[in-house]
Motif scaffolding. Structure first.
Motif, PDB file in Angstrom:
ATOM      1  N   CYS A   1      39.154 -26.559 146.734  1.00 41.62           N
ATOM      2  CA  CYS A   1      39.922 -27.057 147.884  1.00 41.62           C
ATOM      3  C   CYS A   1      40.913 -28.129 147.442  1.00 41.62           C
ATOM      4  O   CYS A   1      42.076 -28.136 147.861  1.00 41.62           O
ATOM      5  CB  CYS A   1      38.977 -27.626 148.945  1.00 41.62           C
ATOM      6  N   GLY A   2      40.456 -29.053 146.586  1.00 39.44           N
ATOM      7  CA  GLY A   2      41.333 -30.105 146.098  1.00 39.44           C
ATOM      8  C   GLY A   2      42.480 -29.555 145.273  1.00 39.44           C
ATOM      9  O   GLY A   2      43.627 -30.008 145.392  1.00 39.44           O
TER      10      GLY A   2
ATOM     11  N   HIS B   1      36.323 -28.825 144.369  1.00 34.26           N
ATOM     12  CA  HIS B   1      37.425 -28.807 143.415  1.00 34.26           C
ATOM     13  C   HIS B   1      38.431 -27.705 143.728  1.00 34.26           C
ATOM     14  O   HIS B   1      39.647 -27.896 143.541  1.00 34.26           O
ATOM     15  CB  HIS B   1      36.896 -28.655 141.991  1.00 34.26           C
TER      16      HIS B   1
ATOM     17  N   GLN C   1      45.191 -27.746 147.606  1.00 34.16           N
ATOM     18  CA  GLN C   1      46.073 -28.635 148.359  1.00 34.16           C
ATOM     19  C   GLN C   1      46.987 -29.426 147.425  1.00 34.16           C
ATOM     20  O   GLN C   1      48.156 -29.667 147.755  1.00 34.16           O
ATOM     21  CB  GLN C   1      45.261 -29.593 149.233  1.00 34.16           C
TER      22      GLN C   1
ATOM     23  N   THR D   1      43.440 -32.643 138.643  1.00 34.76           N
ATOM     24  CA  THR D   1      42.371 -32.674 139.648  1.00 34.76           C
ATOM     25  C   THR D   1      40.994 -32.277 139.138  1.00 34.76           C
ATOM     26  O   THR D   1      39.988 -32.626 139.768  1.00 34.76           O
ATOM     27  CB  THR D   1      42.719 -31.735 140.821  1.00 34.76           C
TER      28      THR D   1
ATOM     29  N   VAL E   1      44.013 -38.718 141.440  1.00 31.37           N
ATOM     30  CA  VAL E   1      42.649 -38.478 141.925  1.00 31.37           C
ATOM     31  C   VAL E   1      41.716 -39.501 141.274  1.00 31.37           C
ATOM     32  O   VAL E   1      41.476 -39.455 140.072  1.00 31.37           O
ATOM     33  CB  VAL E   1      42.176 -37.052 141.596  1.00 31.37           C
TER      34      VAL E   1
ATOM     35  N   PHE F   1      40.292 -32.426 148.755  1.00 33.97           N
ATOM     36  CA  PHE F   1      38.950 -32.872 148.386  1.00 33.97           C
ATOM     37  C   PHE F   1      38.184 -33.338 149.619  1.00 33.97           C
ATOM     38  O   PHE F   1      36.975 -33.098 149.736  1.00 33.97           O
ATOM     39  CB  PHE F   1      39.019 -34.013 147.365  1.00 33.97           C
TER      40      PHE F   1
ATOM     41  N   THR G   1      45.615 -35.351 147.712  1.00 36.40           N
ATOM     42  CA  THR G   1      44.164 -35.300 147.455  1.00 36.40           C
ATOM     43  C   THR G   1      43.365 -34.958 148.707  1.00 36.40           C
ATOM     44  O   THR G   1      42.132 -35.005 148.688  1.00 36.40           O
ATOM     45  CB  THR G   1      43.673 -36.652 146.907  1.00 36.40           C
TER      46      THR G   1
END
Length: 206
Positions: free
Chosen positions: A155-156, A153, A159, A175, A56, A112, A109
């Motif tokens: 969501c990132g 963050h 995933q 992350t 990231v 994000f 990533t």
């Protein structure tokens, strides 16, 4: 009692509901397109300013997004974010390190990226709601910035965990933890810049 004023200059209309809240409104569809284009350009340039920090990278992408969140009305900030993500999805190099393409959305990533849109909607709606309760520009924008960053963050993180089959501790260390202090600084600076824009527009409207 809340007061309102309206100031027009150079074909752009600046409107403010009460002395604490301000958003930049376009006076015509063509001016709205110009604002969208300018906002998207800032997002792209912010993404291109990239420093690799593992999977990231550090970018100014979220800073540009937060400025849009804090200054533009909800419909324009959401529209600008959606257009930006669409440009990336069709392959234009608008993301970090001048990358683009739909495949990024499904990579480690990618959370994000789509988190930008979800965060803009949630934080923007919250900011709009808070304006009717908390009559302080700095406070409402700071809260919106924090919520936006948290949504992005989360969501990132989700995933990254799914794609990399990583546990939450490892995912957080990759992350979120390296960016915690930087993200706080981005929020602070974004609020300062947004407040400066507000003061400038108020001065010109006086």
């Amino acid at each position: 009692m809340a007061h309102s004023y309206e100031y027009k200059h150079a074909n752009t209309q600046y409107s403010c509901r009460s002395h604490k809240h301000l958003c930049i409104e376009a006076s015509s569809p063509s001016h709205a397109v110009a604002l969208l284009a300018l906002t998207i350009a800032l997002m792209v340039v912010g993404a291109w300013i990239s420093v690799p920090l593992g999977p990231v990278p550090f970018t100014l992408q979220t800073f540009a997004l937060m400025l849009a969140l804090m200054i533009l009305p909800l419909r324009l900030s959401v529209a600008a974010t959606a257009c930006y993500l669409l440009l990336g999805a069709i392959g234009l190099p608008v993301f970090a390190s001048m990358h683009g393409g739909l495949g990024i959305y499904f990579g480690p990533t990618g959370g994000f990226i789509w988190g930008f849109f979800l965060g803009m909607v949630i934080a923007g709606a919250l900011c709009y709601a808070l304006e009717n309760v908390v009559h302080n520009f700095v406070v409402t924008r700071a809260i919106a910035g924090v919520v936006f960053s948290l949504v992005v963050h989360v969501c990132g993180l989700m995933q990254f965990m799914a794609v990399m089959h990583a546990d939450i501790v490892k995912a957080l260390m990759v992350t979120t933890v390296p960016f915690a202090v930087v993200d706080v600084l981005k929020i602070v600076v974004a609020v300062i810049v947004a407040s400066a824009v507000v003061r400038a527009l108020r001065h010109r409207a006086a």
